[in-house]
Write a protein that holds these residues in place. Structure first.
Motif, PDB file in Angstrom:
ATOM      1  N   GLY A   1       0.766  -1.234   0.000  1.00 54.76           N
ATOM      2  CA  GLY A   1       0.000   0.000   0.000  1.00 54.76           C
ATOM      3  C   GLY A   1       0.795   1.281   0.000  1.00 54.76           C
ATOM      4  N   ILE A   2       2.129   1.202   0.035  1.00 61.53           N
ATOM      5  CA  ILE A   2       2.904   2.442   0.119  1.00 61.53           C
ATOM      6  C   ILE A   2       4.330   2.244  -0.395  1.00 61.53           C
ATOM      7  CG2 ILE A   2       3.753   2.039   2.485  1.00 61.53           C
ATOM      8  CD1 ILE A   2       3.241   5.073   2.972  1.00 61.53           C
ATOM      9  N   THR A   3       4.867   3.286  -1.033  1.00 58.74           N
ATOM     10  CA  THR A   3       6.254   3.297  -1.477  1.00 58.74           C
ATOM     11  C   THR A   3       6.871   4.653  -1.185  1.00 58.74           C
ATOM     12  OG1 THR A   3       5.921   1.700  -3.265  1.00 58.74           O
ATOM     13  CG2 THR A   3       7.820   3.164  -3.467  1.00 58.74           C
ATOM     14  N   PHE A   4       8.007   4.627  -0.500  1.00 54.99           N
ATOM     15  CA  PHE A   4       8.863   5.804  -0.403  1.00 54.99           C
ATOM     16  C   PHE A   4       9.993   5.597  -1.405  1.00 54.99           C
ATOM     17  CE2 PHE A   4       6.652   6.320   3.542  1.00 54.99           C
ATOM     18  CZ  PHE A   4       6.751   7.662   3.883  1.00 54.99           C
ATOM     19  N   GLY A   5      10.149   6.536  -2.326  1.00 55.68           N
ATOM     20  CA  GLY A   5      11.086   6.337  -3.421  1.00 55.68           C
ATOM     21  C   GLY A   5      12.528   6.721  -3.142  1.00 55.68           C
ATOM     22  N   GLY A   6      12.859   6.935  -1.873  1.00 54.24           N
ATOM     23  CA  GLY A   6      14.230   7.288  -1.519  1.00 54.24           C
ATOM     24  C   GLY A   6      14.450   8.792  -1.502  1.00 54.24           C
ATOM     25  N   GLY A   7      15.681   9.186  -1.250  1.00 51.30           N
ATOM     26  CA  GLY A   7      16.029  10.598  -1.204  1.00 51.30           C
ATOM     27  C   GLY A   7      17.253  10.840  -0.354  1.00 51.30           C
ATOM     28  N   THR A   8      17.507  12.100  -0.048  1.00 51.35           N
ATOM     29  CA  THR A   8      18.700  12.475   0.704  1.00 51.35           C
ATOM     30  C   THR A   8      18.353  13.550   1.728  1.00 51.35           C
ATOM     31  OG1 THR A   8      19.285  14.178  -0.916  1.00 51.35           O
ATOM     32  CG2 THR A   8      20.257  11.986  -1.228  1.00 51.35           C
ATOM     33  N   SER A   9      19.235  13.679   2.711  1.00 49.95           N
ATOM     34  CA  SER A   9      19.097  14.763   3.684  1.00 49.95           C
ATOM     35  C   SER A   9      20.481  15.237   4.093  1.00 49.95           C
ATOM     36  CB  SER A   9      18.313  14.306   4.918  1.00 49.95           C
ATOM     37  OG  SER A   9      19.024  13.307   5.627  1.00 49.95           O
TER      38      SER A   9
ATOM     39  N   SER B   1      19.270  22.675   7.397  1.00 45.07           N
ATOM     40  CA  SER B   1      18.777  21.299   7.476  1.00 45.07           C
ATOM     41  C   SER B   1      17.777  21.081   6.349  1.00 45.07           C
ATOM     42  CB  SER B   1      18.116  21.049   8.833  1.00 45.07           C
ATOM     43  OG  SER B   1      19.012  21.335   9.890  1.00 45.07           O
ATOM     44  N   THR B   2      18.081  20.125   5.469  1.00 45.99           N
ATOM     45  CA  THR B   2      17.284  19.914   4.263  1.00 45.99           C
ATOM     46  C   THR B   2      17.035  18.426   4.047  1.00 45.99           C
ATOM     47  OG1 THR B   2      18.353  21.830   3.239  1.00 45.99           O
ATOM     48  CG2 THR B   2      17.149  20.357   1.778  1.00 45.99           C
ATOM     49  N   ALA B   3      15.823  18.080   3.629  1.00 48.21           N
ATOM     50  CA  ALA B   3      15.520  16.708   3.213  1.00 48.21           C
ATOM     51  C   ALA B   3      14.723  16.750   1.922  1.00 48.21           C
ATOM     52  CB  ALA B   3      14.739  15.974   4.289  1.00 48.21           C
ATOM     53  N   THR B   4      15.093  15.891   0.977  1.00 50.01           N
ATOM     54  CA  THR B   4      14.407  15.807  -0.308  1.00 50.01           C
ATOM     55  C   THR B   4      14.010  14.364  -0.585  1.00 50.01           C
ATOM     56  OG1 THR B   4      15.597  17.699  -1.227  1.00 50.01           O
ATOM     57  CG2 THR B   4      14.610  16.172  -2.796  1.00 50.01           C
ATOM     58  N   GLY B   5      12.727  14.141  -0.814  1.00 51.39           N
ATOM     59  CA  GLY B   5      12.234  12.814  -1.168  1.00 51.39           C
ATOM     60  C   GLY B   5      11.736  12.785  -2.599  1.00 51.39           C
ATOM     61  N   LYS B   6      11.546  11.590  -3.129  1.00 53.33           N
ATOM     62  CA  LYS B   6      11.084  11.456  -4.510  1.00 53.33           C
ATOM     63  C   LYS B   6      10.217  10.208  -4.662  1.00 53.33           C
ATOM     64  CE  LYS B   6      15.320   9.015  -5.859  1.00 53.33           C
ATOM     65  NZ  LYS B   6      16.493   8.998  -6.783  1.00 53.33           N
ATOM     66  N   ASN B   7       9.406  10.221  -5.708  1.00 50.91           N
ATOM     67  CA  ASN B   7       8.631   9.054  -6.156  1.00 50.91           C
ATOM     68  C   ASN B   7       7.849   8.383  -5.026  1.00 50.91           C
ATOM     69  OD1 ASN B   7       9.737   9.502  -8.705  1.00 50.91           O
ATOM     70  ND2 ASN B   7      11.468   8.137  -8.320  1.00 50.91           N
ATOM     71  N   PHE B   8       7.144   9.206  -4.248  1.00 52.18           N
ATOM     72  CA  PHE B   8       6.279   8.663  -3.204  1.00 52.18           C
ATOM     73  C   PHE B   8       4.964   8.202  -3.827  1.00 52.18           C
ATOM     74  CE2 PHE B   8       2.617   9.360  -0.447  1.00 52.18           C
ATOM     75  CZ  PHE B   8       2.927   8.537   0.620  1.00 52.18           C
ATOM     76  N   GLU B   9       4.443   7.068  -3.337  1.00 52.19           N
ATOM     77  CA  GLU B   9       3.152   6.576  -3.805  1.00 52.19           C
ATOM     78  C   GLU B   9       2.401   5.904  -2.666  1.00 52.19           C
ATOM     79  OE1 GLU B   9       1.457   3.164  -6.832  1.00 52.19           O
ATOM     80  OE2 GLU B   9       2.990   4.543  -7.595  1.00 52.19           O
ATOM     81  N   LEU B  10       1.141   6.286  -2.500  1.00 55.31           N
ATOM     82  CA  LEU B  10       0.250   5.657  -1.529  1.00 55.31           C
ATOM     83  C   LEU B  10      -0.896   5.019  -2.300  1.00 55.31           C
ATOM     84  CD1 LEU B  10      -0.616   5.236   1.481  1.00 55.31           C
ATOM     85  CD2 LEU B  10      -1.964   7.336   1.218  1.00 55.31           C
ATOM     86  N   SER B  11      -0.940   3.680  -2.282  1.00 56.24           N
ATOM     87  CA  SER B  11      -1.989   2.959  -3.011  1.00 56.24           C
ATOM     88  C   SER B  11      -2.987   2.302  -2.069  1.00 56.24           C
ATOM     89  CB  SER B  11      -1.357   1.895  -3.916  1.00 56.24           C
ATOM     90  OG  SER B  11      -0.583   0.975  -3.145  1.00 56.24           O
ATOM     91  N   ALA B  12      -2.834   2.520  -0.764  1.00 56.44           N
ATOM     92  CA  ALA B  12      -3.676   1.831   0.227  1.00 56.44           C
ATOM     93  C   ALA B  12      -5.157   2.147   0.087  1.00 56.44           C
ATOM     94  CB  ALA B  12      -3.200   2.193   1.637  1.00 56.44           C
TER      95      ALA B  12
END
Length: 218
Positions: free
Chosen positions: A75-83, A101-112
């Motif tokens: 039901g969920i995917t975190f596509g990775g990233g950096t901080s 202080s910085t965080a960047t995520g990518k390619n998030f998907e919630l299919s639940a």
């Protein structure tokens, strides 16, 4: 979509929030001096609990950087990233410093929500950032490529709720944007987005995307 908060530490209570309307922010932990992360999730569906621990956490106190790999669970995917959480000496004579202080995520998907008639939620990229000096703190967030959640207005009000619905109008979850914690000492705590599942979905729990905080430097 981008929103910015600025605070001057010398004027506790003097708040400049770029175009944001005044609103009560949902409660969250007290701001820490220079942290950021991509997000986390914990929700229960059909008796099964899905947990994604905090992704890409960094802190000026260490670890000062992190790389998150792709995490896919039911039901969920975190596509990775950096901080990255850095401290820079701005005046060697006085040991004055600034933090970023910085965080960047990518390619998030919630299919639940798809199996209960809801949309597939996607964000192609999102970033949160908090900077601090002895006299001022600033925080901002941005995202791109969002689908499955109605776009919030620009600028986004504090704690803005965007309902996630079935085609018949039933609200399955609330997407809460721009959650702020401003304790009055110049510190800022900022969460870009939290998805709270509602009873109509048959799911309990939440998903958090993009958190950062910072405090005036010593």
């Amino acid at each position: 979509m981008r929103n910015t908060i600025a605070r001057r530490a010398a004027l506790a209570g003097a708040l400049l929030v770029a175009g944001l309307t005044a609103a009560a922010a949902p409660a969250q932990a007290e701001p820490q001096p220079g942290v950021a992360n991509i997000g986390s999730a914990e929700f229960t569906k059909n008796g099964t609990t899905i947990k994604v621990p905090t992704q890409g956490h960094c802190s000026v106190e260490g670890p000062t950087s992190a790389t998150a790999q792709v995490v896919t669970k039911t039901g969920i995917t975190f596509g990775g990233g950096t901080s990255s959480c850095t401290t820079t000496v701005t005046d060697p004579n006085t040991d004055a410093t600034s933090t970023t202080s910085t965080a960047t995520g990518k390619n998030f998907e919630l299919s639940a929500l798809v199996s209960v008639g809801g949309p597939r939620v996607k964000l192609s990229t999102f970033t949160v950032k908090c900077t601090a000096t002895q006299t001022q703190t600033n925080a901002n967030w941005s995202y791109g490529g969002m689908s499955g959640i109605p776009n919030p207005p620009s600028p986004v009000p504090v704690g803005y709720v965007s309902p996630i619905k079935k085609s018949n109008g039933t609200v399955l979850a609330n997407a809460v944007f721009n959650i702020q914690n401003l304790p009055g000492d110049g510190s800022i705590g900022l969460t870009m987005l939290r998805i709270d599942f509602l009873p109509a979905s048959g799911i309990t729990g939440k998903v958090v995307l993009g958190h950062t905080s910072c405090s005036p430097t010593p």
